[in-house]
Design a protein around this motif. Structure first.
Motif, PDB file in Angstrom:
ATOM      1  N   LEU A  11       0.841  -1.181   0.000  1.00 24.88           N
ATOM      2  CA  LEU A  11       0.000   0.000   0.000  1.00 24.88           C
ATOM      3  C   LEU A  11       0.882   1.238   0.000  1.00 24.88           C
ATOM      4  N   PRO A  12       0.363   2.403  -0.433  1.00 21.78           N
ATOM      5  CA  PRO A  12       1.177   3.624  -0.391  1.00 21.78           C
ATOM      6  C   PRO A  12       1.720   3.850   1.013  1.00 21.78           C
ATOM      7  N   GLY A  13       3.001   4.203   1.084  1.00 23.09           N
ATOM      8  CA  GLY A  13       3.640   4.460   2.359  1.00 23.09           C
ATOM      9  C   GLY A  13       4.322   3.248   2.963  1.00 23.09           C
ATOM     10  N   ALA A  32       4.272  12.345  -2.416  1.00 18.42           N
ATOM     11  CA  ALA A  32       3.101  12.462  -1.548  1.00 18.42           C
ATOM     12  C   ALA A  32       3.340  13.494  -0.455  1.00 18.42           C
ATOM     13  N   ALA A  33       4.558  13.525   0.070  1.00 22.40           N
ATOM     14  CA  ALA A  33       4.875  14.468   1.141  1.00 22.40           C
ATOM     15  C   ALA A  33       4.967  15.899   0.642  1.00 22.40           C
ATOM     16  N   LEU A  34       5.396  16.088  -0.599  1.00 21.97           N
ATOM     17  CA  LEU A  34       5.601  17.437  -1.128  1.00 21.97           C
ATOM     18  C   LEU A  34       4.401  17.963  -1.921  1.00 21.97           C
ATOM     19  N   ARG A  35       3.326  17.185  -1.985  1.00 20.01           N
ATOM     20  CA  ARG A  35       2.137  17.650  -2.709  1.00 20.01           C
ATOM     21  C   ARG A  35       1.729  19.017  -2.218  1.00 20.01           C
ATOM     22  N   SER A  36       1.475  19.891  -3.158  1.00 23.84           N
ATOM     23  CA  SER A  36       1.038  21.229  -2.803  1.00 23.84           C
ATOM     24  C   SER A  36      -0.486  21.245  -2.777  1.00 23.84           C
ATOM     25  N   THR A  37      -1.046  21.494  -1.614  1.00 19.45           N
ATOM     26  CA  THR A  37      -2.493  21.550  -1.481  1.00 19.45           C
ATOM     27  C   THR A  37      -2.862  22.750  -0.623  1.00 19.45           C
ATOM     28  N   PRO A  41      -3.330  17.868   4.741  1.00 21.17           N
ATOM     29  CA  PRO A  41      -3.753  16.463   4.835  1.00 21.17           C
ATOM     30  C   PRO A  41      -4.136  16.127   6.270  1.00 21.17           C
ATOM     31  N   PRO A  42      -4.854  15.037   6.460  1.00 18.66           N
ATOM     32  CA  PRO A  42      -5.195  14.630   7.835  1.00 18.66           C
ATOM     33  C   PRO A  42      -3.934  14.404   8.664  1.00 18.66           C
ATOM     34  N   TYR A  43      -4.018  14.736   9.936  1.00 18.48           N
ATOM     35  CA  TYR A  43      -2.875  14.629  10.846  1.00 18.48           C
ATOM     36  C   TYR A  43      -2.308  13.211  10.865  1.00 18.48           C
ATOM     37  N   ASP A  44      -3.175  12.207  10.872  1.00 20.26           N
ATOM     38  CA  ASP A  44      -2.708  10.814  10.883  1.00 20.26           C
ATOM     39  C   ASP A  44      -1.874  10.499   9.655  1.00 20.26           C
ATOM     40  N   GLU A  45      -2.274  11.034   8.490  1.00 16.27           N
ATOM     41  CA  GLU A  45      -1.508  10.801   7.265  1.00 16.27           C
ATOM     42  C   GLU A  45      -0.142  11.480   7.343  1.00 16.27           C
ATOM     43  N   VAL A  46      -0.109  12.688   7.887  1.00 13.19           N
ATOM     44  CA  VAL A  46       1.162  13.407   8.043  1.00 13.19           C
ATOM     45  C   VAL A  46       2.100  12.614   8.946  1.00 13.19           C
ATOM     46  N   LEU A  47       1.594  12.135  10.070  1.00 15.72           N
ATOM     47  CA  LEU A  47       2.427  11.350  10.987  1.00 15.72           C
ATOM     48  C   LEU A  47       2.911  10.055  10.343  1.00 15.72           C
ATOM     49  N   ARG A  48       2.036   9.407   9.574  1.00 10.45           N
ATOM     50  CA  ARG A  48       2.412   8.167   8.887  1.00 10.45           C
ATOM     51  C   ARG A  48       3.524   8.431   7.880  1.00 10.45           C
ATOM     52  N   LEU A  49       3.392   9.512   7.124  1.00 14.71           N
ATOM     53  CA  LEU A  49       4.423   9.847   6.131  1.00 14.71           C
ATOM     54  C   LEU A  49       5.736  10.239   6.803  1.00 14.71           C
ATOM     55  N   ILE A  50       5.666  10.929   7.927  1.00 14.95           N
ATOM     56  CA  ILE A  50       6.890  11.270   8.667  1.00 14.95           C
ATOM     57  C   ILE A  50       7.618   9.981   9.056  1.00 14.95           C
ATOM     58  N   PRO A  96       7.366  15.701  15.279  1.00 14.75           N
ATOM     59  CA  PRO A  96       6.441  16.329  14.332  1.00 14.75           C
ATOM     60  C   PRO A  96       6.044  17.756  14.684  1.00 14.75           C
ATOM     61  N   GLY A  97       6.278  18.196  15.903  1.00 19.42           N
ATOM     62  CA  GLY A  97       5.868  19.546  16.290  1.00 19.42           C
ATOM     63  C   GLY A  97       4.612  19.507  17.139  1.00 19.42           C
ATOM     64  N   ASP A  98       4.031  20.687  17.341  1.00 21.48           N
ATOM     65  CA  ASP A  98       2.905  20.813  18.265  1.00 21.48           C
ATOM     66  C   ASP A  98       1.530  20.639  17.641  1.00 21.48           C
ATOM     67  N   GLY A  99       1.429  20.665  16.328  1.00 22.27           N
ATOM     68  CA  GLY A  99       0.119  20.556  15.697  1.00 22.27           C
ATOM     69  C   GLY A  99       0.236  20.199  14.234  1.00 22.27           C
ATOM     70  N   LEU A 100      -0.884  20.248  13.533  1.00 20.24           N
ATOM     71  CA  LEU A 100      -0.937  19.839  12.136  1.00 20.24           C
ATOM     72  C   LEU A 100      -0.067  20.713  11.241  1.00 20.24           C
ATOM     73  N   VAL A 101      -0.109  22.015  11.419  1.00 21.02           N
ATOM     74  CA  VAL A 101       0.671  22.906  10.554  1.00 21.02           C
ATOM     75  C   VAL A 101       2.166  22.656  10.740  1.00 21.02           C
ATOM     76  N   SER A 102       2.622  22.584  11.980  1.00 18.23           N
ATOM     77  CA  SER A 102       4.050  22.344  12.210  1.00 18.23           C
ATOM     78  C   SER A 102       4.444  20.949  11.722  1.00 18.23           C
ATOM     79  N   ALA A 103       3.574  19.962  11.887  1.00 19.39           N
ATOM     80  CA  ALA A 103       3.869  18.609  11.404  1.00 19.39           C
ATOM     81  C   ALA A 103       3.943  18.579   9.877  1.00 19.39           C
ATOM     82  N   ALA A 104       3.072  19.324   9.215  1.00 24.38           N
ATOM     83  CA  ALA A 104       3.092  19.369   7.748  1.00 24.38           C
ATOM     84  C   ALA A 104       4.374  20.035   7.247  1.00 24.38           C
ATOM     85  N   HIS A 105       4.798  21.105   7.912  1.00 21.81           N
ATOM     86  CA  HIS A 105       6.064  21.757   7.541  1.00 21.81           C
ATOM     87  C   HIS A 105       7.237  20.817   7.805  1.00 21.81           C
TER      88      HIS A 105
END
Length: 127
Positions: A11-13, A32-37, A41-50, A96-105
């Motif tokens: 599966l992806p990832g 997938a990690a660098l997709r510009s949107t 993405p959902p927090y769980d997906e960000v953590l999985r990709l990290i 990952p940081g303190d939240g979704l935005v910091s985790a995405a960065h």
């Protein structure tokens, strides 16, 4: 009944065995990690990709450490590789940081680090 080739694909990832499929998977995970949107993405997906990218990055750091020995201190390539290795090691230690935005960065910085080391290693190997 025999499983089809599609049934055997990760599966992806998920990591694939080393080789061409592994390289394809690394590139897919970077993309997938660098997709510009506009929407994050959902927090769980960000953590999985990290986590997935860290699993790619660890072996790449070890390979890069071997490659750096091919250059002499003071050469541009030696310096560049040391900077990339140092950055990658920081990425491996960082959370990952303190939240979704910091985790995405954080995810994007990690993806760029994987991308840089991956390109350097395969460029040095003549791939």
């Amino acid at each position: 009944m025999d499983a089809t080739r599609a049934d055997q694909q990760p599966l992806p990832g998920q990591l694939r065995p080393a080789g061409t499929d592994g390289i394809d998977q690394i590139q897919a995970d970077i993309a997938a990690a660098l997709r510009s949107t506009i929407v994050l993405p959902p927090y769980d997906e960000v953590l999985r990709l990290i986590d997935t990218l860290k699993r790619h990055l660890g072996p790449l750091v070890e390979q890069a450490k071997g490659h750096v020995q091919e250059h002499r201190p003071g050469e541009v390539a030696w310096y560049r590789e040391h900077v990339q290795i140092d950055n990658a090691q920081i990425q491996l230690r960082s959370g990952p940081g303190d939240g979704l935005v910091s985790a995405a960065h954080r995810l994007q910085r990690l993806a760029r680090s994987v991308q840089q080391l991956h390109r350097q290693i395969h460029h040095d190997q003549g791939a």
